[in-house]
Design an enzyme around this catalytic site. Structure first.
Site, PDB file in Angstrom:
ATOM      1  N   LYS A 271      -0.698  -7.973 -16.499  1.00  0.00           N
ATOM      2  CA  LYS A 271      -1.528  -8.567 -15.439  1.00  0.00           C
ATOM      3  C   LYS A 271      -2.563  -7.565 -14.949  1.00  0.00           C
ATOM      4  O   LYS A 271      -2.289  -6.386 -14.849  1.00  0.00           O
ATOM      5  CB  LYS A 271      -0.601  -8.970 -14.276  1.00  0.00           C
ATOM      6  CG  LYS A 271      -1.290  -9.408 -13.009  1.00  0.00           C
ATOM      7  CD  LYS A 271      -0.280  -9.775 -11.927  1.00  0.00           C
ATOM      8  CE  LYS A 271      -0.161  -8.712 -10.861  1.00  0.00           C
ATOM      9  NZ  LYS A 271       0.738  -9.074  -9.763  1.00  0.00           N
TER      10      LYS A 271
ATOM     11  N   GLN B 236       0.882  -1.183   0.000  1.00  0.00           N
ATOM     12  CA  GLN B 236       0.000   0.000   0.000  1.00  0.00           C
ATOM     13  C   GLN B 236       0.911   1.223   0.000  1.00  0.00           C
ATOM     14  O   GLN B 236       1.129   1.853   1.031  1.00  0.00           O
ATOM     15  CB  GLN B 236      -0.880  -0.025   1.242  1.00  0.00           C
ATOM     16  CG  GLN B 236      -1.980  -1.076   1.139  1.00  0.00           C
ATOM     17  CD  GLN B 236      -2.706  -1.220   2.459  1.00  0.00           C
ATOM     18  OE1 GLN B 236      -2.198  -1.785   3.411  1.00  0.00           O
ATOM     19  NE2 GLN B 236      -3.899  -0.677   2.519  1.00  0.00           N
TER      20      GLN B 236
ATOM     21  N   ARG C 216      -5.544  -6.929 -11.798  1.00  0.00           N
ATOM     22  CA  ARG C 216      -6.067  -7.420 -10.516  1.00  0.00           C
ATOM     23  C   ARG C 216      -7.530  -7.011 -10.423  1.00  0.00           C
ATOM     24  O   ARG C 216      -7.829  -5.858 -10.120  1.00  0.00           O
ATOM     25  CB  ARG C 216      -5.290  -6.779  -9.360  1.00  0.00           C
ATOM     26  CG  ARG C 216      -4.026  -7.541  -8.994  1.00  0.00           C
ATOM     27  CD  ARG C 216      -3.689  -7.377  -7.524  1.00  0.00           C
ATOM     28  NE  ARG C 216      -2.389  -7.933  -7.233  1.00  0.00           N
ATOM     29  CZ  ARG C 216      -2.154  -9.218  -7.018  1.00  0.00           C
ATOM     30  NH1 ARG C 216      -3.144 -10.090  -7.077  1.00  0.00           N
ATOM     31  NH2 ARG C 216      -0.933  -9.634  -6.751  1.00  0.00           N
TER      32      ARG C 216
ATOM     33  N   ASP D 221       2.950 -14.042  -2.892  1.00  0.00           N
ATOM     34  CA  ASP D 221       2.039 -14.106  -1.741  1.00  0.00           C
ATOM     35  C   ASP D 221       1.144 -15.340  -1.904  1.00  0.00           C
ATOM     36  O   ASP D 221       1.528 -16.450  -1.537  1.00  0.00           O
ATOM     37  CB  ASP D 221       1.256 -12.791  -1.667  1.00  0.00           C
ATOM     38  CG  ASP D 221       0.441 -12.681  -0.388  1.00  0.00           C
ATOM     39  OD1 ASP D 221       0.342 -13.674   0.345  1.00  0.00           O
ATOM     40  OD2 ASP D 221      -0.113 -11.604  -0.101  1.00  0.00           O
ATOM     41  N   SER D 222      -0.008 -15.186  -2.545  1.00  0.00           N
ATOM     42  CA  SER D 222      -0.883 -16.357  -2.749  1.00  0.00           C
ATOM     43  C   SER D 222      -0.329 -17.282  -3.828  1.00  0.00           C
ATOM     44  O   SER D 222      -0.766 -18.417  -3.969  1.00  0.00           O
ATOM     45  CB  SER D 222      -2.268 -15.886  -3.177  1.00  0.00           C
ATOM     46  OG  SER D 222      -2.189 -15.303  -4.471  1.00  0.00           O
ATOM     47  N   GLY D 223       0.607 -16.770  -4.617  1.00  0.00           N
ATOM     48  CA  GLY D 223       1.176 -17.550  -5.718  1.00  0.00           C
ATOM     49  C   GLY D 223       0.373 -17.414  -7.004  1.00  0.00           C
ATOM     50  O   GLY D 223       0.791 -17.907  -8.060  1.00  0.00           O
TER      51      GLY D 223
ATOM     52  N   HIS E  97       9.269  -3.209  -2.275  1.00  0.00           N
ATOM     53  CA  HIS E  97       8.267  -3.431  -3.317  1.00  0.00           C
ATOM     54  C   HIS E  97       8.297  -2.317  -4.375  1.00  0.00           C
ATOM     55  O   HIS E  97       8.161  -2.576  -5.560  1.00  0.00           O
ATOM     56  CB  HIS E  97       6.888  -3.532  -2.668  1.00  0.00           C
ATOM     57  CG  HIS E  97       5.790  -3.695  -3.646  1.00  0.00           C
ATOM     58  ND1 HIS E  97       5.729  -4.759  -4.518  1.00  0.00           N
ATOM     59  CD2 HIS E  97       4.713  -2.913  -3.923  1.00  0.00           C
ATOM     60  CE1 HIS E  97       4.664  -4.632  -5.280  1.00  0.00           C
ATOM     61  NE2 HIS E  97       4.038  -3.528  -4.945  1.00  0.00           N
TER      62      HIS E  97
ATOM     63  N   ASP F  65       4.497  -8.445 -14.066  1.00  0.00           N
ATOM     64  CA  ASP F  65       3.607  -7.295 -14.274  1.00  0.00           C
ATOM     65  C   ASP F  65       4.436  -6.107 -14.747  1.00  0.00           C
ATOM     66  O   ASP F  65       5.671  -6.151 -14.711  1.00  0.00           O
ATOM     67  CB  ASP F  65       2.789  -6.955 -13.011  1.00  0.00           C
ATOM     68  CG  ASP F  65       3.664  -6.797 -11.773  1.00  0.00           C
ATOM     69  OD1 ASP F  65       4.772  -6.233 -11.907  1.00  0.00           O
ATOM     70  OD2 ASP F  65       3.249  -7.233 -10.697  1.00  0.00           O
TER      71      ASP F  65
ATOM     72  N   ASP G 212      10.402 -11.599  -9.527  1.00  0.00           N
ATOM     73  CA  ASP G 212       9.471 -10.712  -8.811  1.00  0.00           C
ATOM     74  C   ASP G 212      10.001 -10.431  -7.409  1.00  0.00           C
ATOM     75  O   ASP G 212      10.928 -11.107  -6.938  1.00  0.00           O
ATOM     76  CB  ASP G 212       8.082 -11.377  -8.733  1.00  0.00           C
ATOM     77  CG  ASP G 212       6.940 -10.357  -8.674  1.00  0.00           C
ATOM     78  OD1 ASP G 212       7.219  -9.146  -8.558  1.00  0.00           O
ATOM     79  OD2 ASP G 212       5.768 -10.777  -8.751  1.00  0.00           O
TER      80      ASP G 212
END
Ligand code: R5P
Length: 313
Positions: free
Chosen positions: A193, A94, A195, A223-225, A127, A170, A219
């Site tokens: 990509k 964020q 979201r 996270d969730s993959g 990030h 991305d 990357d």
């Protein structure tokens, strides 16, 4: 110099301590019955140059609070300089207002760390580069790249290296991907990509010719993959020979391990910026490489007022 570890990633802290040949200072971190954190530094730190190692990985709120409490303990114990060593900087995603009435949590966390009394920050693969500027104290942002470059040279055959194609999952990761591709004189491809909502990703297009190539997705976070697994499928569908992934921070929230196991990926290589549970260690498709030497060398350079950027040529 004194090295202190919070509870978030003691194996990495031990690796750094071993590299520097400096013992970890004894600390007590306990819980009150209501789960509030109690911390005590068990040795004198007056006038010391302190490196406090604590990634703010899951449970992010607990690890962040522990970091702040330890900084406060060090300030009150008259440490001369406190460097918050945060191998994984949580809340980084964020980093801007994405809509009305949303926070910039990456800035808030930076404020909290400075306000608690840290004098410097040492982190890795933020990030977004601009997060460095969210701190008004000196902040070194290391890159996991050299560790990954060495690993790729060791793991991939000459034939595979000749057909390497680095893929950014991305558009936000293009600069990072181009930088590692340059080390091999390789091309890059980009995944378009989208979201639809937080935690879900969709591959729209692939920019670049991937047929017959040895693809490496690069990357900062898995996270969730979802991003990486969907990207791997799209690359295979377009004729890629093989798809592996190199990712600095293995956040790996459920069901990442299951998704990776079932995916088209040959292997996912992560750093040890985040301590992993047994389930990740047991997964045949996930391999960890250590950034302890890199972080240790950066700490040594900071302590000796030497250049940190020289580490990256
Ligand atoms: C996003 O911008 C990041 O660089 C990662 O691609 C993202 O956080 C990965 O999330 P997930 O593994 O949940 O798709």
């Amino acid at each position: 110099m004194k090295l202190i570890s919070g509870t978030a990633n003691e194996p990495l802290a031990r690796g750094i301590a071993e590299f520097l040949d400096v013992p970890l200072t004894s600390v007590e971190i306990e819980r009150f019955r209501d789960q509030e954190i109690f911390a005590k530094i068990n040795e004198n730190v007056r006038g010391e140059d302190i490196f406090l190692i604590q990634p703010t990985s899951a449970p992010a709120n607990d690890h962040l609070m522990e970091l702040l409490i330890l900084i406060d303990a060090l300030v009150r114990a008259s440490a001369q300089r406190i460097t918050a060593v945060i191998p994984y900087y949580g809340y980084a995603r964020q980093d801007r207002k994405t809509g009305g009435r949303t926070p910039i949590s990456a800035k808030l966390v930076a404020n909290l760390i400075s306000k608690a009394g840290a004098h410097r920050v040492l982190t890795a693969d933020l990030h977004a580069g601009q997060i460095q500027g969210f701190f008004d104290i000196p902040t070194d942002n290391l890159f996991g790249q050299p560790v990954f470059v060495t690993d790729i040279k060791e793991r991939f055959s000459k034939k595979e290296r000749d057909s390497l194609l680095f893929v950014s999952p991305d558009t936000g990761g293009v600069v990072r991907t181009r930088s590692i591709a340059k080390k091999f004189g390789a091309d890059i491809a980009i995944i378009d990509k989208r979201r639809p909502k937080a935690g879900e990703s969709e591959v729209m297009n692939i920019i670049g010719d991937v047929a017959g190539r040895t693809c490496i997705l690069y990357d900062d976070i898995i996270d969730s993959g979802g991003t990486i697994c969907k990207a791997a499928k799209a690359l295979k569908d377009q004729g890629a020979n093989s798809v592996s992934a190199y990712i600095t921070h293995g956040v790996l929230s459920d069901p990442a391990v299951e998704s990776i196991t079932k995916s088209e990926l040959t292997e996912v290589v992560i750093s040890d910026s985040i301590a992993q549970p047994q389930k990740v260690k047991d997964c045949d498709k996930i391999r960890e490489v250590s950034i302890s030497t890199l972080m240790g060398e950066a700490i040594r350079r900071i302590a000796n007022d030497e250049s940190v950027s020289k580490l990256f040529g």
